[in-house]
Design a protein around this motif. Structure first.
Motif, PDB file in Angstrom:
ATOM      1  N   ARG A  14       6.433  20.338 -10.136  1.00  0.00           N
ATOM      2  CA  ARG A  14       6.694  19.838 -11.490  1.00  0.00           C
ATOM      3  C   ARG A  14       5.858  18.619 -11.832  1.00  0.00           C
ATOM      4  NH1 ARG A  14      11.303  17.738 -12.324  1.00  0.00           N
ATOM      5  NH2 ARG A  14      12.208  17.657 -10.242  1.00  0.00           N
ATOM      6  N   GLY A  15       5.035  18.148 -10.919  1.00  0.00           N
ATOM      7  CA  GLY A  15       4.152  17.029 -11.201  1.00  0.00           C
ATOM      8  C   GLY A  15       4.784  15.667 -11.020  1.00  0.00           C
ATOM      9  N   VAL A  16       6.003  15.617 -10.492  1.00  0.00           N
ATOM     10  CA  VAL A  16       6.640  14.321 -10.231  1.00  0.00           C
ATOM     11  C   VAL A  16       5.937  13.625  -9.073  1.00  0.00           C
ATOM     12  CG1 VAL A  16       8.797  13.156  -9.624  1.00  0.00           C
ATOM     13  CG2 VAL A  16       8.843  15.202 -11.081  1.00  0.00           C
ATOM     14  N   LEU A  17       5.547  14.408  -8.061  1.00  0.00           N
ATOM     15  CA  LEU A  17       4.752  13.910  -6.941  1.00  0.00           C
ATOM     16  C   LEU A  17       3.333  14.434  -7.064  1.00  0.00           C
ATOM     17  CD1 LEU A  17       7.254  14.439  -3.968  1.00  0.00           C
ATOM     18  CD2 LEU A  17       6.762  12.297  -5.176  1.00  0.00           C
ATOM     19  N   ARG A  18       2.400  13.705  -6.467  1.00  0.00           N
ATOM     20  CA  ARG A  18       0.990  14.039  -6.594  1.00  0.00           C
ATOM     21  C   ARG A  18       0.353  14.223  -5.215  1.00  0.00           C
ATOM     22  NH1 ARG A  18      -0.169   8.544 -10.030  1.00  0.00           N
ATOM     23  NH2 ARG A  18       1.478   8.786 -11.622  1.00  0.00           N
ATOM     24  N   LEU A  53       8.140   4.747 -10.784  1.00  0.00           N
ATOM     25  CA  LEU A  53       7.928   3.305 -10.675  1.00  0.00           C
ATOM     26  C   LEU A  53       7.009   2.962  -9.504  1.00  0.00           C
ATOM     27  CD1 LEU A  53      11.573   2.097 -11.442  1.00  0.00           C
ATOM     28  CD2 LEU A  53       9.586   1.975 -12.961  1.00  0.00           C
ATOM     29  N   ILE A  54       7.138   3.711  -8.413  1.00  0.00           N
ATOM     30  CA  ILE A  54       6.273   3.488  -7.245  1.00  0.00           C
ATOM     31  C   ILE A  54       4.823   3.775  -7.609  1.00  0.00           C
ATOM     32  CG2 ILE A  54       5.694   4.375  -4.953  1.00  0.00           C
ATOM     33  CD1 ILE A  54       8.785   4.825  -4.604  1.00  0.00           C
ATOM     34  N   TYR A  55       4.577   4.923  -8.231  1.00  0.00           N
ATOM     35  CA  TYR A  55       3.213   5.246  -8.650  1.00  0.00           C
ATOM     36  C   TYR A  55       2.698   4.204  -9.646  1.00  0.00           C
ATOM     37  CZ  TYR A  55       3.061   9.931  -6.507  1.00  0.00           C
ATOM     38  OH  TYR A  55       3.026  10.985  -5.625  1.00  0.00           O
ATOM     39  N   GLY A  56       3.576   3.746 -10.534  1.00  0.00           N
ATOM     40  CA  GLY A  56       3.183   2.749 -11.518  1.00  0.00           C
ATOM     41  C   GLY A  56       2.743   1.440 -10.895  1.00  0.00           C
ATOM     42  N   GLU A 109       0.826  -1.205   0.000  1.00  0.00           N
ATOM     43  CA  GLU A 109       0.000   0.000   0.000  1.00  0.00           C
ATOM     44  C   GLU A 109       0.864   1.261   0.000  1.00  0.00           C
ATOM     45  OE1 GLU A 109      -2.541  -3.128   2.179  1.00  0.00           O
ATOM     46  OE2 GLU A 109      -0.430  -2.605   2.047  1.00  0.00           O
ATOM     47  N   ILE A 110       1.976   1.224   0.749  1.00  0.00           N
ATOM     48  CA  ILE A 110       2.854   2.376   0.924  1.00  0.00           C
ATOM     49  C   ILE A 110       4.303   1.921   0.800  1.00  0.00           C
ATOM     50  CG2 ILE A 110       3.561   4.224   2.531  1.00  0.00           C
ATOM     51  CD1 ILE A 110       0.920   3.759   4.041  1.00  0.00           C
ATOM     52  N   CYS A 111       5.165   2.808   0.333  1.00  0.00           N
ATOM     53  CA  CYS A 111       6.605   2.593   0.514  1.00  0.00           C
ATOM     54  C   CYS A 111       7.257   3.937   0.796  1.00  0.00           C
ATOM     55  CB  CYS A 111       7.254   1.901  -0.684  1.00  0.00           C
ATOM     56  SG  CYS A 111       7.628   2.994  -2.064  1.00  0.00           S
ATOM     57  N   THR A 112       8.306   3.914   1.593  1.00  0.00           N
ATOM     58  CA  THR A 112       9.021   5.152   1.891  1.00  0.00           C
ATOM     59  C   THR A 112       9.846   5.583   0.687  1.00  0.00           C
ATOM     60  OG1 THR A 112      10.768   3.813   2.901  1.00  0.00           O
ATOM     61  CG2 THR A 112       9.152   4.809   4.378  1.00  0.00           C
ATOM     62  N   LEU A 113      10.055   6.890   0.576  1.00  0.00           N
ATOM     63  CA  LEU A 113      10.924   7.449  -0.452  1.00  0.00           C
ATOM     64  C   LEU A 113      11.746   8.540   0.218  1.00  0.00           C
ATOM     65  CD1 LEU A 113      11.733   7.372  -3.424  1.00  0.00           C
ATOM     66  CD2 LEU A 113       9.951   9.071  -3.886  1.00  0.00           C
ATOM     67  N   ASP A 114      12.998   8.204   0.529  1.00  0.00           N
ATOM     68  CA  ASP A 114      13.875   9.109   1.278  1.00  0.00           C
ATOM     69  C   ASP A 114      14.392  10.223   0.377  1.00  0.00           C
ATOM     70  OD1 ASP A 114      13.505   7.303   3.301  1.00  0.00           O
ATOM     71  OD2 ASP A 114      15.472   6.362   3.108  1.00  0.00           O
ATOM     72  N   PHE A 115      14.211  11.462   0.803  1.00  0.00           N
ATOM     73  CA  PHE A 115      14.673  12.612   0.023  1.00  0.00           C
ATOM     74  C   PHE A 115      16.001  13.161   0.546  1.00  0.00           C
ATOM     75  CE2 PHE A 115      11.151  12.411  -2.564  1.00  0.00           C
ATOM     76  CZ  PHE A 115      11.051  13.495  -3.423  1.00  0.00           C
ATOM     77  N   ILE A 123       1.547   4.143  -2.737  1.00  0.00           N
ATOM     78  CA  ILE A 123       1.660   5.544  -2.319  1.00  0.00           C
ATOM     79  C   ILE A 123       3.050   5.776  -1.726  1.00  0.00           C
ATOM     80  CG2 ILE A 123       0.788   7.306  -0.732  1.00  0.00           C
ATOM     81  CD1 ILE A 123      -1.914   5.844  -0.848  1.00  0.00           C
ATOM     82  N   PRO A 124       3.814   6.742  -2.248  1.00  0.00           N
ATOM     83  CA  PRO A 124       5.115   7.034  -1.645  1.00  0.00           C
ATOM     84  C   PRO A 124       4.946   7.865  -0.373  1.00  0.00           C
ATOM     85  CG  PRO A 124       4.751   8.492  -3.510  1.00  0.00           C
ATOM     86  CD  PRO A 124       3.568   7.555  -3.455  1.00  0.00           C
TER      87      PRO A 124
END
Length: 273
Positions: free
Chosen positions: A172-176, A145-148, A116-122, A152-153
């Motif tokens: 820029r629309g990379v994240l939603r 790839l996560i959205y694909g 359902e979720i995965c972390t995305l470290d910035f 949910i990141p």
């Protein structure tokens, strides 16, 4: 959220740290029974105890949890594969302990298992002797790839610059929207675990996002209370802290969850299912 194992805490620090897929799955299930709605999961090599990107281990963990009947939400980590340990003689050359790899490999288990979720470290920052590297290009690839995968990141930010980059990605629309943020406090050389820092970061998140925060080590429970009071969600677990009180090891992840539930409820809050 209960972060049940991570990739830094060791068995030498806590004898009941879950290492094998069976142990990690059991810890997540127990955390759910204790009141956690989400299990944040790293995989480890059962032989070495070190963090692993091996799909086999993640698949076994996920299968065991799903087959158990537990309804805990799965939040898998793609954090492995971002560490660079420079050689002392030639900093351009990777030394032992380096895991830096292609972004596609870091999220292969997300595409396959579809949590359902995965972390995305910035964060790009010093972590122990290594440098954690998350370049904008690699983060864009992983986010796509996560959205694909229909996942949910959860955007993990460790300092103000991480938040600035996430806001640029959103523009820029990379994240939603609606975005999920996890504010990490108390990591050495990262954002300080205190009320002023949490207030500053939480008030600069985009309106309408879902957010949580947690503190490392001795700041775990104080930051849990601060996060709840500021309107955020909360996180505990042996990845972040191994003590239930000063000098006393927690029995396990479930005991940390129980303490967190008690604090939130004593402050007038309600724990999510």
């Amino acid at each position: 959220t209960c972060a049940v194992t991570g990739n830094i805490t060791t068995r030498a620090q806590h004898p009941r740290l879950p290492i094998t897929p069976e142990e990690i799955a059991a810890a997540a299930i127990e955390a759910g029974r204790a009141g956690a709605a989400v299990a944040h999961i790293h995989a480890r090599d059962p032989e070495t105890g070190k963090g692993s990107m091996d799909l086999r281990y993640f698949a076994e963990i996920v299968d065991r949890i799903r087959q158990s009947g537990s309804d805990i939400i799965l939040n898998l980590s793609p954090g492995e594969g971002g560490r660079f340990n420079p050689s002392e003689d030639e900093p351009r050359i990777a030394a032992a302990g380096t895991t830096l790899t292609k972004p596609e490999r870091r999220v292969a288990h997300i595409e396959q298992l579809k949590p359902e979720i995965c972390t995305l470290d910035f964060n790009t920052m010093l972590s122990g002797s290594a440098v954690v590297i998350n370049t904008p290009r690699n983060l864009e690839i992983m986010a796509s790839l996560i959205y694909g995968a229909g996942t949910i990141p959860e955007i993990e930010i460790f300092d103000t610059g991480d938040l600035h980059m996430a806001m640029d990605f959103l523009k820029r629309g990379v994240l939603r929207m609606p975005l999920m943020f996890q504010i990490v406090l108390g990591v050495r050389f990262g954002a300080v675990a205190d009320p002023d820092t949490l207030f500053y970061l939480s008030r600069r998140l985009p309106p309408g996002c879902i957010w949580a925060a947690f503190g490392i080590g001795r700041s775990e429970f104080s930051m849990l209370a601060q996060s709840y009071l500021l309107g955020g969600h909360v996180r505990v677990g042996l990845e972040d802290n191994i003590y239930i009180s000063a000098g006393k090891l927690a029995r396990d992840n479930a005991e940390l969850v129980e303490r967190g539930v008690t604090i939130v409820e004593n402050l007038g809050g309600q724990i999510a299912t």
